[in-house]
Design a protein around this motif. Structure first.
Motif, PDB file in Angstrom:
ATOM      1  N   UNK A  35      31.230  36.226  47.242  1.00  0.00           N
ATOM      2  CA  UNK A  35      32.108  36.113  48.407  1.00  0.00           C
ATOM      3  C   UNK A  35      33.031  34.921  48.276  1.00  0.00           C
ATOM      4  N   UNK A  36      34.231  35.105  48.830  1.00  0.00           N
ATOM      5  CA  UNK A  36      35.251  34.062  48.805  1.00  0.00           C
ATOM      6  C   UNK A  36      36.002  34.089  50.126  1.00  0.00           C
ATOM      7  N   UNK A  37      36.458  32.902  50.555  1.00  0.00           N
ATOM      8  CA  UNK A  37      37.211  32.788  51.799  1.00  0.00           C
ATOM      9  C   UNK A  37      38.715  32.742  51.565  1.00  0.00           C
ATOM     10  N   UNK A  38      39.131  32.679  50.291  1.00  0.00           N
ATOM     11  CA  UNK A  38      40.564  32.603  49.977  1.00  0.00           C
ATOM     12  C   UNK A  38      40.813  33.227  48.612  1.00  0.00           C
ATOM     13  N   UNK A  39      42.078  33.498  48.335  1.00  0.00           N
ATOM     14  CA  UNK A  39      42.457  34.053  47.037  1.00  0.00           C
ATOM     15  C   UNK A  39      42.150  33.072  45.916  1.00  0.00           C
ATOM     16  N   UNK A  56      37.130  43.631  46.955  1.00  0.00           N
ATOM     17  CA  UNK A  56      37.242  44.121  48.327  1.00  0.00           C
ATOM     18  C   UNK A  56      37.867  42.993  49.127  1.00  0.00           C
ATOM     19  N   UNK A  57      39.148  43.127  49.466  1.00  0.00           N
ATOM     20  CA  UNK A  57      39.870  42.005  50.068  1.00  0.00           C
ATOM     21  C   UNK A  57      40.571  42.362  51.367  1.00  0.00           C
ATOM     22  N   UNK A  58      40.589  41.391  52.240  1.00  0.00           N
ATOM     23  CA  UNK A  58      41.406  41.434  53.450  1.00  0.00           C
ATOM     24  C   UNK A  58      42.833  41.062  53.033  1.00  0.00           C
ATOM     25  N   UNK A  59      43.805  41.325  53.878  1.00  0.00           N
ATOM     26  CA  UNK A  59      45.186  40.950  53.559  1.00  0.00           C
ATOM     27  C   UNK A  59      45.519  39.566  54.085  1.00  0.00           C
ATOM     28  N   UNK A  60      45.288  39.347  55.387  1.00  0.00           N
ATOM     29  CA  UNK A  60      45.691  38.084  56.009  1.00  0.00           C
ATOM     30  C   UNK A  60      44.655  37.001  55.763  1.00  0.00           C
ATOM     31  N   UNK A  61      45.066  35.969  55.014  1.00  0.00           N
ATOM     32  CA  UNK A  61      44.185  34.823  54.795  1.00  0.00           C
ATOM     33  C   UNK A  61      45.020  33.615  54.405  1.00  0.00           C
ATOM     34  N   UNK A  62      44.474  32.435  54.644  1.00  0.00           N
ATOM     35  CA  UNK A  62      45.212  31.222  54.317  1.00  0.00           C
ATOM     36  C   UNK A  62      45.187  30.959  52.808  1.00  0.00           C
ATOM     37  N   UNK A  69      48.957  39.909  47.418  1.00  0.00           N
ATOM     38  CA  UNK A  69      49.317  39.143  46.213  1.00  0.00           C
ATOM     39  C   UNK A  69      48.099  38.935  45.323  1.00  0.00           C
ATOM     40  N   UNK A  70      46.935  38.689  45.931  1.00  0.00           N
ATOM     41  CA  UNK A  70      45.705  38.573  45.158  1.00  0.00           C
ATOM     42  C   UNK A  70      45.428  39.871  44.408  1.00  0.00           C
ATOM     43  N   UNK A  71      45.570  40.994  45.099  1.00  0.00           N
ATOM     44  CA  UNK A  71      45.320  42.295  44.467  1.00  0.00           C
ATOM     45  C   UNK A  71      46.260  42.513  43.277  1.00  0.00           C
ATOM     46  N   UNK A  72      47.524  42.151  43.443  1.00  0.00           N
ATOM     47  CA  UNK A  72      48.493  42.297  42.344  1.00  0.00           C
ATOM     48  C   UNK A  72      48.122  41.387  41.175  1.00  0.00           C
ATOM     49  N   UNK A  73      47.688  40.177  41.478  1.00  0.00           N
ATOM     50  CA  UNK A  73      47.280  39.225  40.441  1.00  0.00           C
ATOM     51  C   UNK A  73      46.067  39.763  39.674  1.00  0.00           C
ATOM     52  N   UNK A  74      45.091  40.275  40.419  1.00  0.00           N
ATOM     53  CA  UNK A  74      43.896  40.836  39.789  1.00  0.00           C
ATOM     54  C   UNK A  74      44.259  42.046  38.934  1.00  0.00           C
ATOM     55  N   UNK A  75      45.147  42.908  39.439  1.00  0.00           N
ATOM     56  CA  UNK A  75      45.562  44.091  38.673  1.00  0.00           C
ATOM     57  C   UNK A  75      46.198  43.658  37.348  1.00  0.00           C
ATOM     58  N   UNK A  76      47.026  42.611  37.372  1.00  0.00           N
ATOM     59  CA  UNK A  76      47.677  42.129  36.153  1.00  0.00           C
ATOM     60  C   UNK A  76      46.701  41.447  35.198  1.00  0.00           C
ATOM     61  N   UNK A  77      45.800  40.634  35.735  1.00  0.00           N
ATOM     62  CA  UNK A  77      44.922  39.823  34.884  1.00  0.00           C
ATOM     63  C   UNK A  77      43.650  40.549  34.468  1.00  0.00           C
ATOM     64  N   UNK A  78      43.114  41.383  35.351  1.00  0.00           N
ATOM     65  CA  UNK A  78      41.888  42.143  35.079  1.00  0.00           C
ATOM     66  C   UNK A  78      42.149  43.619  35.413  1.00  0.00           C
ATOM     67  N   UNK A  79      42.923  44.308  34.594  1.00  0.00           N
ATOM     68  CA  UNK A  79      43.316  45.695  34.919  1.00  0.00           C
ATOM     69  C   UNK A  79      42.178  46.658  35.256  1.00  0.00           C
ATOM     70  N   UNK A  80      40.989  46.539  34.644  1.00  0.00           N
ATOM     71  CA  UNK A  80      39.935  47.512  34.974  1.00  0.00           C
ATOM     72  C   UNK A  80      39.313  47.337  36.359  1.00  0.00           C
ATOM     73  N   UNK A  81      39.521  46.187  37.003  1.00  0.00           N
ATOM     74  CA  UNK A  81      38.894  45.941  38.302  1.00  0.00           C
ATOM     75  C   UNK A  81      39.480  46.905  39.343  1.00  0.00           C
ATOM     76  N   UNK A  82      38.575  47.555  40.078  1.00  0.00           N
ATOM     77  CA  UNK A  82      38.970  48.474  41.140  1.00  0.00           C
ATOM     78  C   UNK A  82      39.251  47.651  42.389  1.00  0.00           C
TER      79      UNK A  82
END
Length: 125
Positions: A35-39, A56-62, A69-82
């Motif tokens: 679990x994480x509280x931020x990107x 599994x991420x929420x959109x609005x966070x500090x 943006x986190x999802x896009x970063x993860x898609x670029x850096x770790x492409x297999x992650x769902x």
């Protein structure tokens, strides 16, 4: 398939009670969780734990980036992650979501999320 062969799930949610509920729900469904509280915290965990296969991420966070943006970063850096995105916001432009990302509007049900996670885990089989 047990929790040792299923991909681990990283839950990113800045609201502690919502995050705790999500962790409980996903753990009870048989998945290992982080679990994480931020990107920023999420990225650090992904660097450290190579068993994370689902974000599994929420959109609005500090912080430096929101959930999209986190999802896009993860898609670029770790492409297999769902990627699963959840939000209570209305009027979202889903075209900004990374390819292949699933979306669940809040409030979602435990049944919706756990069914999706079990379906995803079969892909890892």
């Amino acid at each position: 398939m047990d929790s040792n062969t299923r991909p681990a799930v990283l839950i990113v949610e800045d609201e502690p009670l919502i995050r705790m509920d999500a962790v409980d729900m996903i753990t009870e469904a048989g998945f290992r969780t982080y679990e994480a509280a931020s990107a920023d915290e999420a990225i650090a965990l992904m660097d450290k734990h190579l068993d994370i296969g689902i974000l599994f991420t929420d959109i609005d966070m500090p912080g430096t980036m929101d959930g999209v943006k986190l999802a896009a970063y993860v898609r670029d850096r770790w492409p297999p992650v769902v990627i699963i995105i959840a939000s209570g916001a209305v009027g979202l432009d889903r075209a900004t979501f990374p390819d292949g990302a699933s979306f669940f509007p809040k409030p979602y049900t435990a049944r919706q999320i756990t069914a999706s996670l079990h379906e995803i885990s079969r892909q890892f089989g």
